[in-house]
Motif scaffolding. Structure first.
Motif, PDB file in Angstrom:
ATOM      1  N   MET A  75     -44.450   1.385   4.523  1.00 38.22           N
ATOM      2  CA  MET A  75     -45.474   0.791   3.662  1.00 38.22           C
ATOM      3  C   MET A  75     -44.893  -0.374   2.871  1.00 38.22           C
ATOM      4  O   MET A  75     -45.492  -1.457   2.801  1.00 38.22           O
ATOM      5  CB  MET A  75     -46.017   1.851   2.700  1.00 38.22           C
ATOM      6  CG  MET A  75     -46.983   1.326   1.650  1.00 38.22           C
ATOM      7  SD  MET A  75     -47.554   2.627   0.519  1.00 38.22           S
ATOM      8  CE  MET A  75     -46.037   2.985  -0.398  1.00 38.22           C
ATOM      9  N   ASN A  76     -43.711  -0.177   2.315  1.00 38.70           N
ATOM     10  CA  ASN A  76     -43.083  -1.217   1.510  1.00 38.70           C
ATOM     11  C   ASN A  76     -42.639  -2.415   2.339  1.00 38.70           C
ATOM     12  O   ASN A  76     -42.869  -3.565   1.959  1.00 38.70           O
ATOM     13  CB  ASN A  76     -41.882  -0.637   0.754  1.00 38.70           C
ATOM     14  CG  ASN A  76     -42.280   0.103  -0.495  1.00 38.70           C
ATOM     15  OD1 ASN A  76     -42.451  -0.495  -1.553  1.00 38.70           O
ATOM     16  ND2 ASN A  76     -42.448   1.415  -0.397  1.00 38.70           N
ATOM     17  N   ILE A  77     -42.035  -2.144   3.490  1.00 37.59           N
ATOM     18  CA  ILE A  77     -41.526  -3.251   4.301  1.00 37.59           C
ATOM     19  C   ILE A  77     -42.669  -4.058   4.913  1.00 37.59           C
ATOM     20  O   ILE A  77     -42.615  -5.292   4.991  1.00 37.59           O
ATOM     21  CB  ILE A  77     -40.539  -2.730   5.375  1.00 37.59           C
ATOM     22  CG1 ILE A  77     -39.629  -3.861   5.832  1.00 37.59           C
ATOM     23  CG2 ILE A  77     -41.249  -2.103   6.558  1.00 37.59           C
ATOM     24  CD1 ILE A  77     -38.435  -3.377   6.650  1.00 37.59           C
ATOM     25  N   CYS A  78     -43.736  -3.384   5.332  1.00 37.38           N
ATOM     26  CA  CYS A  78     -44.902  -4.089   5.882  1.00 37.38           C
ATOM     27  C   CYS A  78     -45.605  -4.910   4.799  1.00 37.38           C
ATOM     28  O   CYS A  78     -46.040  -6.043   5.049  1.00 37.38           O
ATOM     29  CB  CYS A  78     -45.887  -3.099   6.503  1.00 37.38           C
ATOM     30  SG  CYS A  78     -45.357  -2.395   8.078  1.00 37.38           S
ATOM     31  N   PHE A  79     -45.712  -4.339   3.595  1.00 33.25           N
ATOM     32  CA  PHE A  79     -46.376  -5.067   2.515  1.00 33.25           C
ATOM     33  C   PHE A  79     -45.607  -6.328   2.144  1.00 33.25           C
ATOM     34  O   PHE A  79     -46.208  -7.396   1.936  1.00 33.25           O
ATOM     35  CB  PHE A  79     -46.541  -4.178   1.281  1.00 33.25           C
ATOM     36  CG  PHE A  79     -47.128  -4.908   0.104  1.00 33.25           C
ATOM     37  CD1 PHE A  79     -48.448  -5.356   0.131  1.00 33.25           C
ATOM     38  CD2 PHE A  79     -46.364  -5.179  -1.021  1.00 33.25           C
ATOM     39  CE1 PHE A  79     -48.988  -6.054  -0.940  1.00 33.25           C
ATOM     40  CE2 PHE A  79     -46.901  -5.874  -2.101  1.00 33.25           C
ATOM     41  CZ  PHE A  79     -48.217  -6.311  -2.062  1.00 33.25           C
ATOM     42  N   TYR A  80     -44.277  -6.241   2.076  1.00 30.15           N
ATOM     43  CA  TYR A  80     -43.496  -7.425   1.713  1.00 30.15           C
ATOM     44  C   TYR A  80     -43.559  -8.495   2.797  1.00 30.15           C
ATOM     45  O   TYR A  80     -43.556  -9.689   2.501  1.00 30.15           O
ATOM     46  CB  TYR A  80     -42.050  -7.030   1.407  1.00 30.15           C
ATOM     47  CG  TYR A  80     -41.849  -6.572  -0.022  1.00 30.15           C
ATOM     48  CD1 TYR A  80     -42.920  -6.486  -0.907  1.00 30.15           C
ATOM     49  CD2 TYR A  80     -40.596  -6.220  -0.506  1.00 30.15           C
ATOM     50  CE1 TYR A  80     -42.750  -6.065  -2.211  1.00 30.15           C
ATOM     51  CE2 TYR A  80     -40.411  -5.805  -1.809  1.00 30.15           C
ATOM     52  CZ  TYR A  80     -41.495  -5.725  -2.658  1.00 30.15           C
ATOM     53  OH  TYR A  80     -41.324  -5.317  -3.965  1.00 30.15           O
ATOM     54  N   HIS A  81     -43.624  -8.074   4.057  1.00 26.98           N
ATOM     55  CA  HIS A  81     -43.794  -9.053   5.135  1.00 26.98           C
ATOM     56  C   HIS A  81     -45.182  -9.687   5.061  1.00 26.98           C
ATOM     57  O   HIS A  81     -45.334 -10.891   5.316  1.00 26.98           O
ATOM     58  CB  HIS A  81     -43.572  -8.395   6.493  1.00 26.98           C
ATOM     59  CG  HIS A  81     -42.133  -8.326   6.894  1.00 26.98           C
ATOM     60  ND1 HIS A  81     -41.448  -9.395   7.417  1.00 26.98           N
ATOM     61  CD2 HIS A  81     -41.229  -7.301   6.831  1.00 26.98           C
ATOM     62  CE1 HIS A  81     -40.191  -9.054   7.683  1.00 26.98           C
ATOM     63  NE2 HIS A  81     -40.032  -7.788   7.320  1.00 26.98           N
ATOM     64  N   ALA A  82     -46.194  -8.895   4.703  1.00 20.19           N
ATOM     65  CA  ALA A  82     -47.544  -9.437   4.526  1.00 20.19           C
ATOM     66  C   ALA A  82     -47.576 -10.409   3.354  1.00 20.19           C
ATOM     67  O   ALA A  82     -48.190 -11.485   3.422  1.00 20.19           O
ATOM     68  CB  ALA A  82     -48.540  -8.306   4.296  1.00 20.19           C
ATOM     69  N   ASP A 129     -46.502 -13.874   4.091  1.00 17.40           N
ATOM     70  CA  ASP A 129     -47.392 -14.697   4.915  1.00 17.40           C
ATOM     71  C   ASP A 129     -48.763 -14.941   4.301  1.00 17.40           C
ATOM     72  O   ASP A 129     -49.486 -15.843   4.747  1.00 17.40           O
ATOM     73  CB  ASP A 129     -47.603 -14.024   6.285  1.00 17.40           C
ATOM     74  CG  ASP A 129     -46.349 -14.027   7.134  1.00 17.40           C
ATOM     75  OD1 ASP A 129     -45.464 -14.867   6.879  1.00 17.40           O
ATOM     76  OD2 ASP A 129     -46.250 -13.192   8.042  1.00 17.40           O
ATOM     77  N   LEU A 130     -49.147 -14.140   3.309  1.00 18.15           N
ATOM     78  CA  LEU A 130     -50.506 -14.209   2.758  1.00 18.15           C
ATOM     79  C   LEU A 130     -50.475 -14.416   1.249  1.00 18.15           C
ATOM     80  O   LEU A 130     -49.486 -14.081   0.586  1.00 18.15           O
ATOM     81  CB  LEU A 130     -51.260 -12.903   3.045  1.00 18.15           C
ATOM     82  CG  LEU A 130     -51.480 -12.486   4.491  1.00 18.15           C
ATOM     83  CD1 LEU A 130     -52.093 -11.091   4.530  1.00 18.15           C
ATOM     84  CD2 LEU A 130     -52.377 -13.485   5.209  1.00 18.15           C
ATOM     85  N   PRO A 131     -51.559 -14.941   0.671  1.00 14.92           N
ATOM     86  CA  PRO A 131     -51.700 -14.928  -0.790  1.00 14.92           C
ATOM     87  C   PRO A 131     -51.662 -13.488  -1.298  1.00 14.92           C
ATOM     88  O   PRO A 131     -52.126 -12.565  -0.615  1.00 14.92           O
ATOM     89  CB  PRO A 131     -53.082 -15.560  -1.018  1.00 14.92           C
ATOM     90  CG  PRO A 131     -53.333 -16.382   0.194  1.00 14.92           C
ATOM     91  CD  PRO A 131     -52.688 -15.632   1.329  1.00 14.92           C
ATOM     92  N   GLN A 132     -51.123 -13.292  -2.481  1.00 17.28           N
ATOM     93  CA  GLN A 132     -50.916 -11.939  -2.994  1.00 17.28           C
ATOM     94  C   GLN A 132     -52.212 -11.131  -3.068  1.00 17.28           C
ATOM     95  O   GLN A 132     -52.239  -9.954  -2.700  1.00 17.28           O
ATOM     96  CB  GLN A 132     -50.273 -12.023  -4.383  1.00 17.28           C
ATOM     97  CG  GLN A 132     -49.933 -10.666  -4.980  1.00 17.28           C
ATOM     98  CD  GLN A 132     -49.150 -10.799  -6.269  1.00 17.28           C
ATOM     99  OE1 GLN A 132     -48.405 -11.759  -6.471  1.00 17.28           O
ATOM    100  NE2 GLN A 132     -49.322  -9.846  -7.173  1.00 17.28           N
ATOM    101  N   GLY A 133     -53.288 -11.740  -3.539  1.00 16.39           N
ATOM    102  CA  GLY A 133     -54.555 -11.023  -3.663  1.00 16.39           C
ATOM    103  C   GLY A 133     -55.087 -10.541  -2.329  1.00 16.39           C
ATOM    104  O   GLY A 133     -55.610  -9.428  -2.215  1.00 16.39           O
ATOM    105  N   ILE A 134     -54.927 -11.371  -1.287  1.00 23.01           N
ATOM    106  CA  ILE A 134     -55.392 -11.001   0.049  1.00 23.01           C
ATOM    107  C   ILE A 134     -54.539  -9.873   0.623  1.00 23.01           C
ATOM    108  O   ILE A 134     -55.057  -8.920   1.218  1.00 23.01           O
ATOM    109  CB  ILE A 134     -55.353 -12.215   1.002  1.00 23.01           C
ATOM    110  CG1 ILE A 134     -56.172 -13.373   0.426  1.00 23.01           C
ATOM    111  CG2 ILE A 134     -55.863 -11.833   2.379  1.00 23.01           C
ATOM    112  CD1 ILE A 134     -57.616 -13.050   0.190  1.00 23.01           C
ATOM    113  N   ALA A 135     -53.215  -9.966   0.434  1.00 27.66           N
ATOM    114  CA  ALA A 135     -52.309  -8.929   0.937  1.00 27.66           C
ATOM    115  C   ALA A 135     -52.633  -7.575   0.319  1.00 27.66           C
ATOM    116  O   ALA A 135     -52.723  -6.557   1.018  1.00 27.66           O
ATOM    117  CB  ALA A 135     -50.855  -9.311   0.649  1.00 27.66           C
ATOM    118  N   VAL A 136     -52.852  -7.552  -0.997  1.00 30.86           N
ATOM    119  CA  VAL A 136     -53.175  -6.298  -1.682  1.00 30.86           C
ATOM    120  C   VAL A 136     -54.559  -5.805  -1.280  1.00 30.86           C
ATOM    121  O   VAL A 136     -54.768  -4.608  -1.067  1.00 30.86           O
ATOM    122  CB  VAL A 136     -53.081  -6.477  -3.214  1.00 30.86           C
ATOM    123  CG1 VAL A 136     -53.609  -5.239  -3.940  1.00 30.86           C
ATOM    124  CG2 VAL A 136     -51.650  -6.755  -3.631  1.00 30.86           C
TER     125      VAL A 136
END
Length: 289
Positions: free
Chosen positions: A81-88, A91-98
């Protein structure tokens, strides 16, 4: 009573801000370290902080009775979960990633939908996902980032699922210590193979410590305090505000401005989360839980 609830709500707000500022801090750190290395360093320092904060050495005698296959699944979900989120996040704006990551736990909650009236929340969630996809034409969105964010959401759902099983193993809050510790241990070999120079460079350890405090120690301690005074509805509703909080912090700290369509998408996801939280709370009250 009112003052204690107000204090708990303030703690929740600070907790969410701390976590979202940690994400912005991590994104700045990606300029010198890759997301995998940042994840490994954060989890390693988070383990040390949580271990001493919770005094988790006290569960040593209970480890012989732990169902390790459940603990390992829980830890794997946490680490991925953590590694995928940081990779996201890279590549993405923070609001979109969350916002996209939030689909994971929301989807898990939506699986319990039985009444027809509740399908409106399913529709809100689907609308949010559709509007956040790269086909909306926003130039800073990438399919790779979307894939990582949705994968992080799936791992978040698995983290919740296995976390509920871990809680039944009579090790209490120390399950978080085991989860973070094993996740760091599992990811460390891959991180060292990929970028040993960065992970072993003590120059970055201070950054990792700050990140671990902002993303783990502070939010966890504040959430524990808040849960003493807030009911499930209040806590769930506050948590549902995470995508908007992430977008606001991303705008203030990273200069990431979202389009009107993307704000509509985030609010659709939050509305679905608040709706399903309210439905779940009412259902529990009827059952007397």
């Amino acid at each position: 009573m009112f003052s204690s609830q107000l204090g708990a709500m303030l703690c929740m707000l600070i907790s969410m801000l701390s976590y979202q500022f940690s994400a912005s801090y991590a994104k700045h750190l990606f300029e010198v370290l890759d997301p995998t290395s940042v994840t490994v360093l954060r989890l390693s320092f988070a383990f040390l902080i949580i271990f001493f904060m919770l005094r988790s050495w006290r569960i040593w005698k209970k480890l012989a009775f732990v169902q390790w296959q459940i603990i390992l699944c829980y830890s794997l979900a946490l680490g991925l979960m953590n590694i995928c989120f940081y990779h996201a996040l890279n590549d993405l704006p923070q609001g979109i990633a969350v916002g996209l990551e939030f689909i994971g736990p929301l989807g898990l909650a939506l699986l319990s939908v039985k009444q027809r009236s509740d399908f409106i929340w399913v529709g809100c969630a689907i609308l949010g996902i559709v509007l956040l996809m790269p086909w909306t034409g926003y130039q800073r969105l990438s399919w790779r980032g979307v894939g990582f964010a949705l994968s992080a959401g799936f791992c978040w759902a698995m983290y919740i699922y296995f976390g509920q099983k871990v809680i039944r193993q009579n090790i209490g809050i120390h399950s978080l210590t085991l989860g973070i510790g094993l996740a760091a241990l599992c990811l460390l070999p891959y991180g060292l193979w990929q970028n040993s120079a960065g992970i072993l460079n003590t120059m970055y350890w201070k950054n990792a410590l700050i990140l671990a405090l902002l993303a783990t120690a502070i939010p966890y301690a504040l959430d524990l305090y808040a849960l003493k005074s807030l009911n499930r509805l209040s806590y769930g509703t506050f948590t549902s505000l995470s995508p908007a909080m992430a977008a606001i912090v991303g705008m203030l700290v990273l200069d990431e401005y979202l389009s009107l369509i993307q704000w509509v998408a985030l609010f659709s996801i939050m509305l679905a989360s608040i709706g399903i939280t309210l439905r779940s709370y009412r259902q529990r009250k009827k059952l007397g839980a």
